[in-house]
Design an enzyme around this catalytic site. Structure first.
Site, PDB file in Angstrom:
ATOM      1  N   GLN A   1      -3.617  -1.427  10.644  1.00 33.26           N
ATOM      2  CA  GLN A   1      -3.642  -2.735   9.979  1.00 33.26           C
ATOM      3  C   GLN A   1      -4.053  -3.828  10.959  1.00 33.26           C
ATOM      4  O   GLN A   1      -3.490  -3.954  12.049  1.00 33.26           O
ATOM      5  CB  GLN A   1      -2.248  -3.032   9.394  1.00 33.26           C
ATOM      6  CG  GLN A   1      -2.149  -4.316   8.607  1.00 33.26           C
ATOM      7  CD  GLN A   1      -2.914  -4.294   7.284  1.00 33.26           C
ATOM      8  OE1 GLN A   1      -3.131  -3.232   6.690  1.00 33.26           O
ATOM      9  NE2 GLN A   1      -3.319  -5.451   6.812  1.00 33.26           N
TER      10      GLN A   1
ATOM     11  N   ASP B   1     -10.590   2.941   5.877  1.00 34.35           N
ATOM     12  CA  ASP B   1     -10.908   1.511   5.899  1.00 34.35           C
ATOM     13  C   ASP B   1     -12.417   1.263   5.916  1.00 34.35           C
ATOM     14  O   ASP B   1     -12.864   0.148   5.634  1.00 34.35           O
ATOM     15  CB  ASP B   1     -10.350   0.879   7.186  1.00 34.35           C
ATOM     16  CG  ASP B   1      -9.125   0.018   6.954  1.00 34.35           C
ATOM     17  OD1 ASP B   1      -8.991  -0.523   5.853  1.00 34.35           O
ATOM     18  OD2 ASP B   1      -8.331  -0.111   7.901  1.00 34.35           O
TER      19      ASP B   1
ATOM     20  N   LYS C   1       0.842  -1.209   0.000  1.00 36.12           N
ATOM     21  CA  LYS C   1       0.000   0.000   0.000  1.00 36.12           C
ATOM     22  C   LYS C   1       0.878   1.260   0.000  1.00 36.12           C
ATOM     23  O   LYS C   1       0.558   2.242  -0.672  1.00 36.12           O
ATOM     24  CB  LYS C   1      -0.923  -0.014   1.220  1.00 36.12           C
ATOM     25  CG  LYS C   1      -1.946  -1.148   1.205  1.00 36.12           C
ATOM     26  CD  LYS C   1      -2.695  -1.224   2.544  1.00 36.12           C
ATOM     27  CE  LYS C   1      -3.446  -2.532   2.712  1.00 36.12           C
ATOM     28  NZ  LYS C   1      -4.043  -2.691   4.052  1.00 36.12           N
TER      29      LYS C   1
END
Ligand code: GUN
Length: 300
Positions: free
Chosen positions: A96, A119, A52
């Site tokens: 994450q 997210d 990413k």
């Protein structure tokens, strides 16, 4: 056999759209900024965040990664999030998963400012999806699957869609997106899970199957209606004594058996994975636009 859904190509198209929006932001003096937070040294998380970060760099999005020790307290992490919530250079925040076991993911994700929740995990954004209200962030993997279906002209109106898996990251939001009363949705959605009876029968009715249950090669050829569209979200590591590393990755679909019968199917890798990253980049640019260009944001 050319029934492959090329996630890499479609993701590249979305990236080019994102680059144009990054350019517009930069012309108005704004560099979109995304912060990654990793807690501990989960090897898969390191790889995912690295991919990413590289994509941010390629698209002109500023990114930084904070790596915290595995034994960091939850209250320390919440304090870090509060600081990023206040920092005007940070438009998106991504923590994450998975987090260490002493942390409560629900509390952590609810602490991210919903306007920076690229997210789409904050309860406000989950609620906006469920209620079909505008201005929220959609979670990246199901949003990426939806884009794959739309951009390959997969008919969804009135279609029988079977979603396998009821996780908060993919299954639940995926079902919600496709059942909405709106263009590119209006499907009849069946969500199957570990306690469902007759999963194979549900699958055999499906015009579209989306597998996100995390069981290696669960969907077999006999479960597919000829011509069905088959989307594989699974990433499962299985042991493979014949390979150099002793293991390999497989999806939730028995790809080689299912492909000849499917109307269209995602390869794995090269299907859903690149789309997840494309949607994260797009969400980050949307966040930067909403926070800086006076566009009505998710809090409005
Ligand atoms: N771990 C696995 N998938 C995801 C995701 O979509 N977002 C975050 N933050 N962590 C993940």
């Amino acid at each position: 056999m050319d029934n492959l859904i090329d996630g890499r190509r479609i993701a590249a198209t979305i990236h080019s759209e994102t680059v144009a929006r990054v350019g517009q932001l930069k012309d108005s003096g704004v560099t979109p900024g995304l912060v990654f937070i990793r807690v501990g040294e989960d090897p898969a998380s390191r790889v995912y965040v690295g991919m990413k970060e590289r994509k941010c760099h390629d698209l002109g999005i500023h990114s930084s990664t904070l790596v915290l020790e595995n034994d960091t307290s939850q209250s320390h992490l919440l304090g870090v999030l509060e600081e990023y919530n206040q920092d005007p250079r940070v438009h998106g925040i991504l923590v994450q998963a998975p987090l260490p076991r002493h942390m409560d993911e629900t509390v952590v994700y609810a602490t991210v400012n919903p306007s920076k929740d690229v997210d789409g995990f904050h309860p406000v954004n989950v609620g906006k999806l469920m209620l079909h209200q505008p201005g929220g962030f959609l979670p990246c993997t199901p949003a990426g699957v939806h884009e794959l279906l739309i951009r390959t002209d997969c008919p969804l109106e009135g279609a029988e869609v079977v979603v396998l898996g009821r996780g908060n990251i993919v299954g639940k939001p995926m079902a919600s997106m496709l059942m909405q009363k709106s263009k590119n949705a209006n499907a009849t959605v069946t969500l199957c899970h570990s306690r469902s009876r007759n999963i194979a029968e549900h699958c055999r009715r499906a015009d579209v199957i989306i597998a996100a249950l995390g069981v290696p090669e669960f969907v077999t050829e006999d479960m597919i209606k000829p011509g069905a569209v088959v989307i594989d979200v699974g990433v499962n590591r299985i042991s493979d004594p014949g390979s150099k590393t002793g293991s390999r990755l497989v999806g939730d679909i028995d790809f080689h058996a299912v492909q000849p019968k499917a109307g269209a199917i995602t390869p794995n890798p090269g299907g859903v994975g690149p789309m997840t990253i494309a949607m994260l980049m797009r969400n980050t640019v949307i966040a930067a636009e909403q926070q800086t260009l006076d566009i009505t944001g998710p809090d409005a």
